[in-house]
Design a protein around this motif. Structure first.
Motif, short mmCIF file in Angstrom:
data_model
loop_
_atom_site.label_atom_id
_atom_site.label_comp_id
_atom_site.label_asym_id
_atom_site.label_seq_id
_atom_site.Cartn_x
_atom_site.Cartn_y
_atom_site.Cartn_z
N VAL A 271 2.91 51.40 -30.31
CA VAL A 271 3.63 52.36 -30.20
C VAL A 271 3.34 53.73 -30.70
O VAL A 271 2.82 53.62 -31.76
CB VAL A 271 5.31 51.80 -30.90
CG1 VAL A 271 5.36 51.57 -32.14
CG2 VAL A 271 6.26 52.98 -30.50
N GLN A 275 7.48 57.53 -29.53
CA GLN A 275 7.87 56.57 -28.41
C GLN A 275 8.71 55.64 -28.99
O GLN A 275 8.69 55.32 -30.08
CB GLN A 275 6.46 55.88 -28.22
CG GLN A 275 6.96 55.09 -26.70
CD GLN A 275 5.39 54.19 -26.21
OE1 GLN A 275 4.59 54.24 -27.14
NE2 GLN A 275 5.41 53.80 -25.24
N ALA A 276 9.76 55.33 -28.14
CA ALA A 276 10.82 54.40 -28.49
C ALA A 276 10.52 53.03 -28.65
O ALA A 276 9.54 52.37 -27.99
CB ALA A 276 11.89 54.41 -27.56
N LYS A 278 12.06 50.33 -28.34
CA LYS A 278 12.38 49.43 -26.98
C LYS A 278 11.62 49.51 -25.88
O LYS A 278 11.47 48.84 -24.97
CB LYS A 278 13.89 49.84 -26.61
CG LYS A 278 14.17 51.40 -26.09
CD LYS A 278 15.67 51.69 -26.09
CE LYS A 278 15.77 52.91 -25.26
NZ LYS A 278 15.11 53.10 -24.06
N ASP A 279 10.79 50.80 -25.70
CA ASP A 279 10.11 50.97 -24.38
C ASP A 279 8.70 49.99 -24.52
O ASP A 279 7.88 49.99 -23.52
CB ASP A 279 9.62 52.41 -24.39
CG ASP A 279 10.92 53.38 -23.97
OD1 ASP A 279 11.68 52.67 -23.53
OD2 ASP A 279 10.66 54.49 -24.25
N VAL A 280 8.31 49.62 -25.76
CA VAL A 280 7.18 48.80 -25.95
C VAL A 280 7.51 47.35 -26.15
O VAL A 280 6.77 46.44 -26.66
CB VAL A 280 6.40 49.26 -27.01
CG1 VAL A 280 5.81 50.62 -26.56
CG2 VAL A 280 6.96 49.26 -28.51
N GLY A 281 8.64 46.78 -25.95
CA GLY A 281 9.14 45.49 -25.84
C GLY A 281 9.79 45.01 -27.02
O GLY A 281 10.02 43.83 -27.33
N ASP A 283 12.70 43.90 -29.72
CA ASP A 283 14.04 43.31 -29.40
C ASP A 283 14.55 43.05 -30.68
O ASP A 283 13.99 43.46 -31.81
CB ASP A 283 14.05 41.99 -28.51
CG ASP A 283 13.08 41.12 -28.80
OD1 ASP A 283 12.60 40.97 -30.10
OD2 ASP A 283 12.62 40.11 -28.01
N PRO A 311 15.02 55.08 -33.85
CA PRO A 311 14.32 54.32 -32.61
C PRO A 311 12.95 54.93 -32.52
O PRO A 311 12.35 54.03 -31.62
CB PRO A 311 15.26 55.01 -31.57
CG PRO A 311 15.83 56.23 -31.99
CD PRO A 311 16.04 56.26 -33.36
N THR A 312 12.23 55.44 -33.20
CA THR A 312 10.74 55.68 -33.25
C THR A 312 10.18 55.43 -34.26
O THR A 312 10.85 55.75 -35.47
CB THR A 312 10.79 57.10 -32.47
OG1 THR A 312 11.11 58.19 -33.69
CG2 THR A 312 11.27 57.34 -31.31
#
Length: 405
Positions: A271, A275-276, A278-281, A283, A311-312
């Protein structure tokens, strides 16, 4: 209406079985009782195989009574209703499909693990009363199911790093047959990757339940704790001596390195700073792992919802800087960092004999007395004015008093 139900009925019928498929909510006691009463007298019920299950994965703080009910209803409630409705029938088999999540634990599956642990307990309890029972705490099947069909490549990679290998269906069914012949009420049919377990053992991360399966290097209490303590101490020293921009850069590097470790990637491909996650998977499961990694690296207690609240990587780094008291704060005096190091050294020798403990205690008392002498009085030390001493002189004094020099 379930996928494959028609094909299964046809296959069993061709083999000579009489098959009836009924849609029923087995989490309701009255429905289960009705099913059992409806079994024809000329074809009496002789076995129960309970395979139902549901997931509500997430960090523990995100769980609720509703999510617990969602998982416990088809697992625990249904199994108990089946027990009560059939305990007087003299069954030949009472089989429960449990999960390794209830035996080994599984990140993000606290509720699911608890529901399966209930099944294991029910099997043991039935066995203690002379009733047939076996709970099979399954590992991972290679064939996707309603519970595992959502797993992606990263999930399978994470499971593989944990030493959990997938079983082919034929192997799993053979283990099912073996389980029916075993006198044990709880069995764990699973495939384990010993090379992955050895890697965990070498890193001190092997689940205690699996230590008998691989040879692990001997780790003393001091050796086991030293790398983490030394690494954390070095990080805090660098942060304390750095300006605000450099502090943020160091913490950002730490966050991205932790993310790469969790995802099984290199830092370059993981990441990016803004970048968030959640955008790289990321969970709930990987979020728990990065939280644990950062807590270990910094000593700061962090919430399980860390990457959802921040988130980042940059947001997490800024949060860490605030929690460490670094934002806009004066650098921590080196002498205090040295005292932290001394405290860790003392903790590492906590199990030593009384002789050394008394010797160390006496020297610490003498050092404290010298430090707290009123200003202007000549300290009783060989040429060292503790009140006016430099940091280097204080470090030398501490080392001399503890015999570390």
């Amino acid at each position: 209406g379930a996928p494959g139900a028609g094909e299964l009925v046809a296959e069993l019928s061709a083999a000579g079985a009489s098959v009836e498929v009924v849609a029923a909510d087995v989490s309701r006691r009255s429905v289960v009782e009705g099913l059992v009463r409806g079994v024809p007298a000329d074809r009496p019920l002789t076995a129960v195989v309970h395979t139902a299950g549901a997931l509500a994965d997430g960090v523990f703080e995100a769980q609720s009574a509703e999510r617990l009910d969602e998982v416990f209803a088809p697992k625990a409630d249904a199994a108990w209703h089946l027990h009560e409705a059939t305990e007087h029938l003299g069954l030949a088999a009472f089989v429960l499909f449990s999960s390794g999540a209830g035996v080994f634990g599984s990140a993000g599956q606290s509720v699911y693990g608890a529901a399966n642990a209930f099944l294991d307990g029910l099997a043991r309890w039935r066995g203690s009363r002379g009733l047939p029972a076996v709970s099979l705490a399954w590992g991972l099947w290679a064939e996707a199911s309603g519970l595992t069909g959502h797993l992606g490549e990263q999930d399978h990679a994470r499971l593989a790093r944990g030493g959990l290998a997938a079983m082919e269906t034929d192997e799993a069914l053979a283990l099912f047959d073996a389980g029916l012949r075993s006198p044990e009420p709880v069995l764990v049919p699973t495939r384990l990757d010993r090379s992955a377990l050895r890697a965990q053992a070498a890193g001190g991360e092997l689940n205690p339940l699996l230590r008998g399966l691989v040879r692990a290097p001997r780790r003393t209490a001091t050796a086991a704790s030293a790398p983490t303590g030394d690494g954390r101490d070095a990080l805090l020293r660098r942060l304390a001596a750095a300006g605000e921009a450099e502090q943020l850069r160091l913490l950002l590097d730490l966050v991205r390195a932790s993310a790469a470790k969790v995802l099984g990637q290199s830092v370059d491909e993981t990441v990016k700073p803004s970048q968030a996650f959640k955008d790289v998977g990321f969970d709930s499961l990987t979020s728990v792992r990065i939280r644990s990694s950062l807590t270990e690296a910094t000593g700061v207690r962090l919430p399980a919802t860390l990457v959802f609240d921040h988130p980042t990587p940059t947001a997490v780094a800024e949060h860490l800087r605030d929690r460490l008291g670094l934002a806009g704060a004066a650098p921590v005096p080196p002498v205090l960092l040295e005292l932290d190091r001394l405290e860790q050294a003392l903790a590492a020798t906590a199990g030593t004999g009384d002789g050394l403990r008394s010797q160390v205690a006496a020297r610490l008392e003498a050092l404290t007395a010298r430090w707290t002498e009123p200003a202007g009085e000549e300290p009783e030390t060989a040429g060292v004015d503790v009140g006016a001493a430099s940091d280097d002189e204080l470090f030398d004094l501490i080392d001399n008093e503890l015999g570390l020099s």
